[in-house]
Design an enzyme around this catalytic site. Structure first.
Site, PDB file in Angstrom:
ATOM      1  N   SER A   1      45.724  42.110  32.123  1.00  0.00           N
ATOM      2  CA  SER A   1      44.717  41.858  33.147  1.00  0.00           C
ATOM      3  C   SER A   1      45.224  40.889  34.213  1.00  0.00           C
ATOM      4  O   SER A   1      45.947  39.929  33.913  1.00  0.00           O
ATOM      5  CB  SER A   1      43.457  41.272  32.497  1.00  0.00           C
ATOM      6  OG  SER A   1      42.529  40.852  33.476  1.00  0.00           O
TER       7      SER A   1
ATOM      8  N   ALA B   1      40.268  40.085  30.075  1.00  0.00           N
ATOM      9  CA  ALA B   1      40.562  38.751  30.602  1.00  0.00           C
ATOM     10  C   ALA B   1      40.554  37.686  29.506  1.00  0.00           C
ATOM     11  O   ALA B   1      39.914  37.841  28.470  1.00  0.00           O
ATOM     12  CB  ALA B   1      39.536  38.385  31.680  1.00  0.00           C
TER      13      ALA B   1
ATOM     14  N   HIS C   1      33.257  50.179  32.865  1.00  0.00           N
ATOM     15  CA  HIS C   1      33.515  48.744  32.713  1.00  0.00           C
ATOM     16  C   HIS C   1      32.865  48.196  31.440  1.00  0.00           C
ATOM     17  O   HIS C   1      32.447  47.044  31.382  1.00  0.00           O
ATOM     18  CB  HIS C   1      33.026  47.973  33.943  1.00  0.00           C
ATOM     19  CG  HIS C   1      33.925  46.835  34.333  1.00  0.00           C
ATOM     20  ND1 HIS C   1      35.050  46.999  35.105  1.00  0.00           N
ATOM     21  CD2 HIS C   1      33.875  45.512  34.050  1.00  0.00           C
ATOM     22  CE1 HIS C   1      35.641  45.838  35.294  1.00  0.00           C
ATOM     23  NE2 HIS C   1      34.953  44.922  34.647  1.00  0.00           N
TER      24      HIS C   1
ATOM     25  N   PRO D   1      42.844  46.392  29.710  1.00  0.00           N
ATOM     26  CA  PRO D   1      42.915  45.057  30.311  1.00  0.00           C
ATOM     27  C   PRO D   1      41.666  44.253  29.993  1.00  0.00           C
ATOM     28  O   PRO D   1      40.543  44.683  30.276  1.00  0.00           O
ATOM     29  CB  PRO D   1      43.028  45.349  31.810  1.00  0.00           C
ATOM     30  CG  PRO D   1      42.420  46.710  31.987  1.00  0.00           C
ATOM     31  CD  PRO D   1      42.723  47.450  30.729  1.00  0.00           C
TER      32      PRO D   1
ATOM     33  N   TYR E   1      43.433  43.562  40.263  1.00  0.00           N
ATOM     34  CA  TYR E   1      42.276  43.372  41.127  1.00  0.00           C
ATOM     35  C   TYR E   1      42.816  43.106  42.526  1.00  0.00           C
ATOM     36  O   TYR E   1      43.478  42.085  42.751  1.00  0.00           O
ATOM     37  CB  TYR E   1      41.424  42.191  40.663  1.00  0.00           C
ATOM     38  CG  TYR E   1      40.491  42.491  39.524  1.00  0.00           C
ATOM     39  CD1 TYR E   1      39.469  43.421  39.660  1.00  0.00           C
ATOM     40  CD2 TYR E   1      40.608  41.817  38.308  1.00  0.00           C
ATOM     41  CE1 TYR E   1      38.607  43.691  38.610  1.00  0.00           C
ATOM     42  CE2 TYR E   1      39.741  42.069  37.258  1.00  0.00           C
ATOM     43  CZ  TYR E   1      38.741  43.016  37.418  1.00  0.00           C
ATOM     44  OH  TYR E   1      37.885  43.284  36.374  1.00  0.00           O
TER      45      TYR E   1
ATOM     46  N   THR F   1      41.537  48.361  39.146  1.00  0.00           N
ATOM     47  CA  THR F   1      40.120  48.456  38.795  1.00  0.00           C
ATOM     48  C   THR F   1      39.311  48.602  40.079  1.00  0.00           C
ATOM     49  O   THR F   1      39.372  47.746  40.965  1.00  0.00           O
ATOM     50  CB  THR F   1      39.677  47.213  38.018  1.00  0.00           C
ATOM     51  OG1 THR F   1      40.373  47.181  36.761  1.00  0.00           O
ATOM     52  CG2 THR F   1      38.177  47.240  37.754  1.00  0.00           C
TER      53      THR F   1
ATOM     54  N   GLY G   1      35.573  52.732  26.788  1.00  0.00           N
ATOM     55  CA  GLY G   1      34.137  52.562  26.670  1.00  0.00           C
ATOM     56  C   GLY G   1      33.586  52.964  25.318  1.00  0.00           C
ATOM     57  O   GLY G   1      33.256  54.130  25.105  1.00  0.00           O
TER      58      GLY G   1
ATOM     59  N   GLN H   1      47.115  45.516  35.229  1.00  0.00           N
ATOM     60  CA  GLN H   1      45.825  45.799  35.855  1.00  0.00           C
ATOM     61  C   GLN H   1      45.674  44.910  37.069  1.00  0.00           C
ATOM     62  O   GLN H   1      45.821  43.678  36.989  1.00  0.00           O
ATOM     63  CB  GLN H   1      44.683  45.551  34.873  1.00  0.00           C
ATOM     64  CG  GLN H   1      43.296  45.761  35.459  1.00  0.00           C
ATOM     65  CD  GLN H   1      42.694  44.488  36.021  1.00  0.00           C
ATOM     66  OE1 GLN H   1      43.032  43.387  35.583  1.00  0.00           O
ATOM     67  NE2 GLN H   1      41.814  44.617  37.000  1.00  0.00           N
TER      68      GLN H   1
ATOM     69  N   LYS I   1      41.114  52.829  37.818  1.00  0.00           N
ATOM     70  CA  LYS I   1      40.253  52.605  36.660  1.00  0.00           C
ATOM     71  C   LYS I   1      38.820  52.380  37.119  1.00  0.00           C
ATOM     72  O   LYS I   1      38.554  51.485  37.921  1.00  0.00           O
ATOM     73  CB  LYS I   1      40.733  51.393  35.863  1.00  0.00           C
ATOM     74  CG  LYS I   1      39.896  51.069  34.632  1.00  0.00           C
ATOM     75  CD  LYS I   1      40.476  49.882  33.886  1.00  0.00           C
ATOM     76  CE  LYS I   1      39.710  49.570  32.617  1.00  0.00           C
ATOM     77  NZ  LYS I   1      38.358  49.039  32.903  1.00  0.00           N
TER      78      LYS I   1
END
Length: 356
Positions: A103, A76, A249, A74, A126, A152, A281, A124, A225
């Site tokens: 996202s 943005a 992240h 995800p 929030y 997340t 990552g 994803q 996540k």
């Protein structure tokens, strides 16, 4: 061509503020730079004369049969780098049989992205200060056909991204997190000389009981996540998470965390196969993918490279980027004697996992 070439060309094309937003890391960028370096430092064990007839990269993940373990993480605001935004990226996902995680902060409505998709999507999430707003997002994702929720959990507040601050990045007037329209932000108190973190932001941040509540509200798999340690991994399984993603992240939140290549075996050991463990990552090569699988991941997610490729080549660029990674993974499997993903274990790694 390699993913680093897309990064180089994107850097030359993008305005400085946008480039600073995409490449920006928390504080001094220690974690962001450690992520790719840690994968590079792990050495492989070559194997010869293995029987690779019928080899493939397929896997079964949370009810889905996927042809390879490369997921689009995800990310943005894809419209920062391409006018079609996430609609272009999702075309590339479909063309390469890749699962895309959309996202919450996408620059297009989640329904529009789903309508353009030719393959499975995860959403994803929030979690929002008001549970009714979180539930609105969940119901929209369910109705649009998303197959899992990726919550997340490691960024209840933004990291202090100095590169982004110095460049003066601001979202253009025509780009916003459209899926959050009409949703209430946290209530922030104002006190001179203080930031908002302890003046309202953390009051509205999700907690473990909110994950339990979310699980009770949906039949979709829930993946957490941002897991970076054994204790949180154990608690995630205990609360009913259907999977976890080892993630720091991308180094954009808390600077000073270990790279995900170091975190992954710790979390995988704590999970002990009870639920899938994924990882992101700093994945930049197919050999990085193989190393992640050897250390206990079921699949990996790729973040920044999708924006690099989208900026340079649009949907064709993203498709090409994914094709490169898959080809590199297959070459790495062939030269380490791994016919299936399940054959990839620590035997594919040189015993001393250090760089020369």
């Amino acid at each position: 061509m390699a993913l680093c070439d897309y990064a180089r060309h994107a850097s030359a094309r993008l305005p400085d503020p946008v480039r600073a937003y995409i490449e920006g890391a928390g504080a001094d960028g220690l974690t962001a730079s450690a992520n790719p370096a840690a994968w590079q430092a792990i050495r492989l064990q070559g194997r010869v004369l293995a029987d690779l007839r019928g080899a493939d990269t397929g896997l079964h993940l949370l009810g889905l049969d996927l042809p390879h373990p490369l997921l689009l993480a995800p990310v943005a605001f894809h419209r920062l780098v391409h006018e079609q935004g996430e609609a272009a990226t999702v075309l590339a996902a479909g063309a390469t049989d890749s699962l895309m995680v959309v996202s919450t902060q996408a620059s297009l409505p989640l329904e529009q992205i789903a309508a353009a998709a030719h393959g499975p999507l995860w959403f994803q999430l929030y979690m929002q200060p008001r549970r009714e707003d979180t539930l609105r997002l969940v119901r929209r994702a369910e109705a649009a056909g998303y197959r899992a929720l990726v919550v997340t959990v490691d960024a209840p507040v933004n990291g202090l991204r100095n590169m982004e601050q110095r460049a003066g990045f601001r979202l253009p007037d025509d780009i916003r997190a459209v899926n959050l329209d009409g949703m209430a932000p946290p209530e922030i108190r104002e006190e001179p000389g203080r930031c908002a973190v302890f003046l309202g932001l953390m009051d509205a941040a999700p907690r473990w009981e909110d994950i339990a509540w979310l699980k009770s509200q949906t039949a979709l798999p829930v993946v957490l996540k941002g897991i970076t340690g054994a204790a949180d991994a154990e608690r995630a399984v205990g609360i009913g998470a259907d999977g976890v993603i080892v993630s720091n992240h991308g180094g954009r939140a808390l600077d000073g965390l270990p790279p995900t290549a170091e975190i992954l075996p710790v979390v995988a050991g704590a999970i002990a196969g009870r639920v899938p463990v994924l990882c992101d990552g700093g994945i930049r090569r197919g050999t990085d993918v193989l190393k992640a699988l050897a250390l206990g991941a079921s699949a990996v997610l790729v973040g920044r490279p999708q924006l690099h490729a989208l900026a340079v080549g649009g949907p064709q660029g993203v498709a090409h980027m994914l094709t490169i990674l898959r080809a590199e993974l297959e070459v790495a499997m062939a030269l380490t004697g791994c016919r299936r993903l399940r054959d990839i274990d620590t035997g594919a790694l040189w015993p001393e996992r250090r760089a020369w």
